[in-house]
Design a protein around this motif. Structure first.
Motif, PDB file in Angstrom:
ATOM      1  N   GLN A 198       1.023  -1.075   0.198  1.00 27.14           N
ATOM      2  CA  GLN A 198      -0.051  -0.016  -0.056  1.00 27.14           C
ATOM      3  C   GLN A 198       0.852   1.220  -0.045  1.00 27.14           C
ATOM      4  OE1 GLN A 198      -3.164  -0.241  -0.197  1.00 27.14           O
ATOM      5  NE2 GLN A 198      -2.959  -2.428  -0.390  1.00 27.14           N
ATOM      6  N   PRO A 199       0.398   2.421  -0.634  1.00 27.49           N
ATOM      7  CA  PRO A 199       1.289   3.492  -0.779  1.00 27.49           C
ATOM      8  C   PRO A 199       1.792   4.078   0.608  1.00 27.49           C
ATOM      9  CG  PRO A 199      -0.566   3.692  -2.264  1.00 27.49           C
ATOM     10  CD  PRO A 199      -0.783   2.508  -1.348  1.00 27.49           C
ATOM     11  N   ASP A 200       0.863   4.073   1.672  1.00 30.43           N
ATOM     12  CA  ASP A 200       1.527   4.575   2.787  1.00 30.43           C
ATOM     13  C   ASP A 200       2.373   3.582   3.545  1.00 30.43           C
ATOM     14  OD1 ASP A 200      -0.147   2.409   3.888  1.00 30.43           O
ATOM     15  OD2 ASP A 200      -1.522   3.490   4.769  1.00 30.43           O
ATOM     16  N   GLU A 201       2.649   2.493   3.170  1.00 24.40           N
ATOM     17  CA  GLU A 201       3.940   1.682   3.681  1.00 24.40           C
ATOM     18  C   GLU A 201       5.175   2.114   3.032  1.00 24.40           C
ATOM     19  OE1 GLU A 201       2.660  -2.815   4.280  1.00 24.40           O
ATOM     20  OE2 GLU A 201       1.648  -2.289   2.265  1.00 24.40           O
ATOM     21  N   GLU A 202       5.360   3.004   1.974  1.00 21.85           N
ATOM     22  CA  GLU A 202       6.377   3.281   1.583  1.00 21.85           C
ATOM     23  C   GLU A 202       6.981   4.580   2.395  1.00 21.85           C
ATOM     24  OE1 GLU A 202       5.493   4.723  -2.438  1.00 21.85           O
ATOM     25  OE2 GLU A 202       4.324   2.765  -2.502  1.00 21.85           O
ATOM     26  N   LYS A 203       6.475   5.454   3.158  1.00 23.54           N
ATOM     27  CA  LYS A 203       6.952   6.314   3.972  1.00 23.54           C
ATOM     28  C   LYS A 203       7.562   5.705   5.173  1.00 23.54           C
ATOM     29  CE  LYS A 203       5.615  10.730   6.051  1.00 23.54           C
ATOM     30  NZ  LYS A 203       4.684  11.824   6.423  1.00 23.54           N
ATOM     31  N   ILE A 204       8.775   6.384   5.415  1.00 25.80           N
ATOM     32  CA  ILE A 204       9.773   6.060   6.611  1.00 25.80           C
ATOM     33  C   ILE A 204       9.017   6.617   7.801  1.00 25.80           C
ATOM     34  CG2 ILE A 204      11.971   5.999   7.356  1.00 25.80           C
ATOM     35  CD1 ILE A 204      13.080   6.034   4.808  1.00 25.80           C
ATOM     36  N   ASN A 205       8.587   5.757   8.803  1.00 24.69           N
ATOM     37  CA  ASN A 205       8.511   6.302  10.248  1.00 24.69           C
ATOM     38  C   ASN A 205       9.656   6.274  10.762  1.00 24.69           C
ATOM     39  OD1 ASN A 205       7.604   6.766  12.683  1.00 24.69           O
ATOM     40  ND2 ASN A 205       6.049   5.271  12.729  1.00 24.69           N
ATOM     41  N   TRP A 206      10.283   7.413  11.294  1.00 21.35           N
ATOM     42  CA  TRP A 206      11.504   7.437  11.960  1.00 21.35           C
ATOM     43  C   TRP A 206      11.279   7.242  13.294  1.00 21.35           C
ATOM     44  CZ3 TRP A 206      15.430   7.706   9.086  1.00 21.35           C
ATOM     45  CH2 TRP A 206      15.472   8.103   7.573  1.00 21.35           C
ATOM     46  N   GLU A 207      10.262   6.848  13.907  1.00 15.74           N
ATOM     47  CA  GLU A 207      10.122   6.610  15.327  1.00 15.74           C
ATOM     48  C   GLU A 207      10.253   5.011  15.554  1.00 15.74           C
ATOM     49  OE1 GLU A 207       8.660   8.510  17.804  1.00 15.74           O
ATOM     50  OE2 GLU A 207       8.093  10.184  16.683  1.00 15.74           O
TER      51      GLU A 207
END
Length: 311
Positions: A205-214
């Motif tokens: 899913q597209p939202d999985e591509e964004k890195i969550n730095w937490e």
């Protein structure tokens, strides 16, 4: 044997070539319709279609699997076996029941783990140390048929999805040829899958591509190599996407907030994660080519203290 081959992307190409080299008669290659790709959005044929036409094989691209014309053709081609490799569609019961010796699928995981559309991506993203390929007898349920053969492949700590994809495609091609040898002589086994061990690999899913730095550095690292080369993990810098294709985990004490650049080195820049840090080594600025992080820094200077991930 007389086969119908169903497949679409690059992953299926080595399998098609291996079946031809093994002397099987490919009565028809079935693949998905041409799709618009690239910046110009021109219609492009799937890799399997290009390979089939180059080999002089007839190709069908039905819009739906239950098209009457297609089903009639499938009966006329009289396949002993239908071979399916990354085709991208579910086969209805009337097709599964058509071939004399059955329908066989090559799947890019060690079933029953990672059933579904994205087994290679998910295995690397989850930090698995091992994956593999499976051939199975197809049933109406997704990737749930009896196993014929399996072959394992280790996933190195630095391996990307692209590297594992290419190795599994070759490994699977050989396994498929061996499988058909067993089917032809009536010696192919039927090992039921253990449903209690089944896991699923849903589409990305597209939202999985964004890195969550937490998240911990190890989890972010696996995301970066799991989405390499496609679709690519990204962070935001000044509202623009900065894709990250290479990184190393640094086991250092926390010195900043998650997403904060805490150092700039000769190799790239160090970003604080929720636990641990990452040295970013390869990036792709929005609208540009992939480049080493040090080259990026020469054109896009970045100072310690800047926080990534903010819109």
């Amino acid at each position: 044997m007389r086969l119908v081959f169903m497949g679409t992307p690059d992953f299926a190409v080595p399998a098609l070539k291996a079946l031809l080299a093994a002397g099987h008669e490919i009565a028809r290659v079935v693949t998905q319709p041409d799709r618009p790709r690239g910046r110009g959005k021109k219609l492009q044929p799937p890799p399997v279609k290009e390979t089939a036409l180059a080999a002089g094989l007839p190709v069908s691209q039905p819009a739906a699997m239950q098209e009457e014309e297609f089903l009639t053709g499938l009966q006329q081609w009289q396949p002993e076996v239908i071979v399916v490799v990354a085709f991208g569609r579910i086969l209805p019961r009337e097709i599964l029941d058509l071939p004399e010796k059955g329908c066989i699928n090559l799947h890019a995981s060690l079933l029953p783990r990672y059933r579904g559309a994205a087994p290679i991506h998910r295995a690397v993203m989850n930090g698995e140390k091992e994956t593999g390929v499976t051939t199975m007898w197809m049933v109406p349920q997704l990737d749930a048929g009896d196993i014929i053969l399996q072959e394992k492949l280790p996933i190195g700590p630095e391996a990307t999805t692209g590297e594992i994809h290419d190795r599994l495609a070759v490994l699977g091609a050989g396994l498929l040829v061996h499988t058909l040898d067993l089917v032809a002589t009536g010696r192919a086994p039927r090992q039921p899958q253990d449903e209690t061990l089944a896991t699923y690999a849903p589409p990305l899913q597209p939202d999985e591509e964004k890195i969550n730095w937490e998240q911990p550095a190890g989890k972010i690292y696996n995301l970066i190599r799991g989405l390499n080369p496609w679709p690519g993990a990204y962070t935001l810098r000044a509202g623009e996407r900065l894709k990250v294709y290479g990184a190393r985990i640094l086991d250092e004490a926390t010195t900043g907030i998650p997403g904060q650049v805490v150092a700039v080195t000769g190799e790239g820049f160090v970003v604080q994660a929720g636990r641990g840090k990452l040295l970013i080594t390869t990036v792709q600025p929005q609208g540009k080519k992939i480049m080493p992080a040090d080259a990026y820094l020469r054109g896009y200077p970045l100072a310690s203290g800047e926080v990534l991930g903010c819109a």
